[in-house]
Design an enzyme around this catalytic site. Structure first.
Site, mmCIF file in Angstrom:
data_model
loop_
_atom_site.group_PDB
_atom_site.id
_atom_site.type_symbol
_atom_site.label_atom_id
_atom_site.label_comp_id
_atom_site.label_asym_id
_atom_site.label_seq_id
_atom_site.Cartn_x
_atom_site.Cartn_y
_atom_site.Cartn_z
ATOM 1 C CB CYS A 199 -0.867 0.114 1.214
ATOM 2 S SG CYS A 199 -0.224 0.194 2.689
ATOM 3 C CG ASN A 248 4.623 -1.662 5.480
ATOM 4 O OD1 ASN A 248 5.559 -2.113 5.631
ATOM 5 N ND2 ASN A 248 3.592 -2.458 5.047
ATOM 6 C CB CYS A 282 -3.714 1.772 7.142
ATOM 7 S SG CYS A 282 -3.298 3.125 8.160
ATOM 8 N NE ARG A 283 -4.153 1.565 1.900
ATOM 9 C CZ ARG A 283 -4.170 2.243 0.702
ATOM 10 N NH1 ARG A 283 -5.262 1.988 -0.284
ATOM 11 N NH2 ARG A 283 -3.094 2.991 0.651
ATOM 12 C CB SER A 284 0.414 -3.342 2.747
ATOM 13 O OG SER A 284 1.111 -2.331 3.360
ATOM 14 C CG ASP A 342 -5.344 5.993 2.371
ATOM 15 O OD1 ASP A 342 -5.461 5.603 3.604
ATOM 16 O OD2 ASP A 342 -4.674 7.028 2.039
HETATM 17 P P1 4NP Z 1 -1.801 2.821 3.991
HETATM 18 O O1 4NP Z 1 -2.282 4.305 4.733
HETATM 19 O O2 4NP Z 1 -1.264 3.273 2.837
HETATM 20 O O3 4NP Z 1 -2.962 1.830 3.959
HETATM 21 O O4 4NP Z 1 -0.713 2.410 5.160
HETATM 22 C C1 4NP Z 1 -1.854 5.464 4.878
HETATM 23 C C2 4NP Z 1 -0.675 5.554 5.853
HETATM 24 C C3 4NP Z 1 0.018 6.982 5.792
HETATM 25 C C4 4NP Z 1 -0.767 8.047 5.008
HETATM 26 C C5 4NP Z 1 -1.725 7.683 3.993
HETATM 27 C C6 4NP Z 1 -2.295 6.486 3.899
HETATM 28 N N1 4NP Z 1 -0.222 9.127 5.105
HETATM 29 O O5 4NP Z 1 -0.760 10.218 4.518
HETATM 30 O O6 4NP Z 1 0.736 9.442 5.819
#
Ligand code: 4NP
Length: 156
Positions: free
Chosen positions: A9, A12, A14-16, A124
């Site tokens: 993602c 790294n 939240c989703r992955s 997201d």
């Molecule tokens: P992820 O979520 O890609 O699922 O880990 C996010 C984590 C951090 C951010 C955006 C999405 N950010 O903007 O910092």
């Protein structure tokens, strides 16, 4: 033969890491032990961080173990993993632009959602509430099973 899968993602956190934990758990539930699962982000902003606590809250409620330290995708991932599964279209495009994705890299790089007919991204959840993380969890369960349905037979 062991198959190796990298879930990707943006951050790294939240989703992955949730996808990694869920895919490993769904494989275990099927008795599949010849699978190695890891996760990474296309961005560098959260390197070294634990999973977002909202991912941890949701997944611990489901009794699925989660443990990961965020890292960024690296060139060697395209040589060492059989499958690299992108959470959304933006992540997929970043992977397709990545210098590691050269001629001869072995990884199949796909949108994870492409293993289901609706071909949906994992949205997201970072700027939303816990409900978004619950949706991510449910989607990861479905996508893990769709992925395992498609690849398990090829590698047994
Ligand atoms: P992820 O979520 O890609 O699922 O880990 C996010 C984590 C951090 C951010 C955006 C999405 N950010 O903007 O910092």
């Amino acid at each position: 033969m062991t198959i190796s899968v990298l879930v990707v993602c943006l951050g790294n956190i939240c989703r992955s890491p949730m996808g990694e934990a869920v895919l490993r758990n769904e494989a275990l539930k099927r008795g599949i032990t010849n699978i190695h699962v890891d996760s990474a982000g296309t961005a560098a902003a959260h390197i070294g961080e634990d999973p977002d606590e909202r991912s941890t809250i949701v997944i611990v409620q489901k009794n699925v173990p989660i443990s990961h330290s965020a890292r960024q995708v690296r060139a060697s991932d395209f040589m060492s993993f059989d499958y690299i599964l992108a959470a959304d279209g933006s992540n997929l495009r970043a992977l397709e632009r990545h210098a590691g994705r050269r001629e001869g890299s072995k990884a199949v790089v796909r949108l994870w959602g492409s293993y289901l007919p609706d071909n949906k991204p994992i949205q997201d959840p970072y700027y939303g509430g816990l409900d978004g993380f619950k949706e991510v969890y449910e989607q990861c369960v479905k996508l893990s099973n769709a992925f395992l349905d498609e690849v398990a037979g090829k590698n047994s």
